[in-house]
Scaffold this motif. Sequence first.
Motif, short mmCIF file in Angstrom:
data_model
loop_
_atom_site.label_atom_id
_atom_site.label_comp_id
_atom_site.label_asym_id
_atom_site.label_seq_id
_atom_site.Cartn_x
_atom_site.Cartn_y
_atom_site.Cartn_z
N PRO A 60 0.82 -1.23 0.00
CA PRO A 60 0.00 0.00 0.00
C PRO A 60 0.85 1.27 0.00
N LEU A 61 1.97 1.24 0.75
CA LEU A 61 2.86 2.41 0.77
C LEU A 61 3.39 2.70 -0.63
N ILE A 84 4.94 12.93 2.83
CA ILE A 84 5.32 12.87 4.25
C ILE A 84 4.25 12.13 5.05
N LEU A 85 2.98 12.46 4.79
CA LEU A 85 1.88 11.83 5.53
C LEU A 85 1.85 10.32 5.29
N ILE A 86 1.99 9.91 4.04
CA ILE A 86 1.95 8.48 3.69
C ILE A 86 3.11 7.74 4.33
N VAL A 87 4.31 8.33 4.28
CA VAL A 87 5.49 7.67 4.85
C VAL A 87 5.37 7.57 6.37
N VAL A 88 4.89 8.63 7.04
CA VAL A 88 4.72 8.59 8.50
C VAL A 88 3.75 7.49 8.90
N LEU A 89 2.62 7.41 8.20
CA LEU A 89 1.64 6.36 8.50
C LEU A 89 2.24 4.97 8.28
N ALA A 90 3.05 4.84 7.23
CA ALA A 90 3.67 3.54 6.96
C ALA A 90 4.68 3.17 8.03
N VAL A 91 5.47 4.15 8.50
CA VAL A 91 6.44 3.88 9.56
C VAL A 91 5.71 3.46 10.84
N LEU A 92 4.63 4.16 11.19
CA LEU A 92 3.85 3.79 12.37
C LEU A 92 3.28 2.38 12.23
N GLY A 93 2.76 2.07 11.05
CA GLY A 93 2.23 0.74 10.80
C GLY A 93 3.32 -0.33 10.89
N HIS A 94 4.49 -0.01 10.36
CA HIS A 94 5.63 -0.92 10.41
C HIS A 94 6.03 -1.20 11.86
N ARG A 95 6.11 -0.13 12.65
CA ARG A 95 6.49 -0.29 14.06
C ARG A 95 5.42 -1.04 14.85
N PHE A 96 4.17 -0.77 14.59
CA PHE A 96 3.09 -1.46 15.30
C PHE A 96 3.14 -2.96 15.01
N PHE A 97 3.31 -3.29 13.73
CA PHE A 97 3.37 -4.70 13.35
C PHE A 97 4.58 -5.38 14.01
N THR A 98 5.72 -4.69 14.02
CA THR A 98 6.93 -5.27 14.58
C THR A 98 6.80 -5.49 16.09
N HIS A 99 6.32 -4.44 16.80
CA HIS A 99 6.30 -4.47 18.26
C HIS A 99 5.18 -5.34 18.82
#
Length: 357
Positions: A60-61, A84-99
């Motif tokens: 999706p990113l 910027i908005l799309i990348v920030v949301l993707a980073v948050l999603g990446h971190r949520f999935f990882t953690h």
Amino acid sequence: MKSIGKSKLHVHLLFWILYYILEVYLDFYWSRYQFPDVEWQMRLQNTLMLELGYLFIKIPLAYSLLYVYERGHLKSFAKSILYILIVVLAVLGHRFFTHYLMYPYIYGTVETLDGKEFSGYINGLVAFNSFMDLIFMVGLIFGVEITRQKNVLKEQISQLKSEKLDQELTMLKAQINPHFLFNTLNNIYGMAMKKADETPDAILQLSKVMRYNIYEAAEKSISIEKDIENIKDFIQIQKIRHHHLTVNFKENVDCPSQEISPLILIQFVENAFKHGVSESLGESFINIDIQLEKGILKYRIENSKEQRAHEHSTKIGLKNIHRQLQLLYPQHSLVVEDRNDRYIVQLIIDFHDTFRS
């Protein structure tokens, strides 16, 4: 358009398959250091599940960024904000999935940072790692898509040039056939007026030549053997009318199957008759020499002419064929000598440097 869309689907599908394999390999290699006590089969299974989960964030990113990139109507500032908005949301999603998913459910442990238990899923260092992982993927997909678009554009431009060239050549051939037919019918008309016995033979020869012009000339290329045969038929028609004409025809072809665009060579012969022999009051001659050796054609025509040529004689055929040579054989050599008593044309075509296949 359908083929272009299909090509895009194939390219992107191949990209994601190769990217997934690459990420699985890198994470599996890394996991043996982070989880040395886990069997390799379990580590491989965990890695496959992990990277599959990441694809639900990365795909999706990638296509959100590509969608914004391809919107030409958006201003640069608006695009930057969306990026910027799309990348920030993707980073948050990446971190949520990882953690919250990867470590507790796939690895069966808690995420650690510098050997200590890590309880939060937003942190500068780990967020930067997620950002770099995502940006690496974005760089790859953008590189693939931009390269694909350039190749498609290059193919479209090439196709347009080819279609334009075909249209122009078709128009040029359409000009040639009536021009040739008009001249030949004039010859037969002159014979009919004199009630010459050779008139039926001339009509039969014309029928053979026109069959060639209608059917063979419709092809992009024919064998030089057929083209030379057509020239000989044309000469036979003309010799029936011009009784005081000497034609010397020399031919040396080492490859009769060599392809050549039809209706090129004969135009020089036709001009030799129309603007040379037909305007001569006495004895006249035409010398034709066709040499083809190792893919190089050397073609020479020399014809007699009156010292004062007809002032209104048009040379549409010669101009026409010169344009065809420019389109089909841009590396050709054409030398025309207009002397007081003769007209000489020398053409050289190197078929190894042919523009069109």
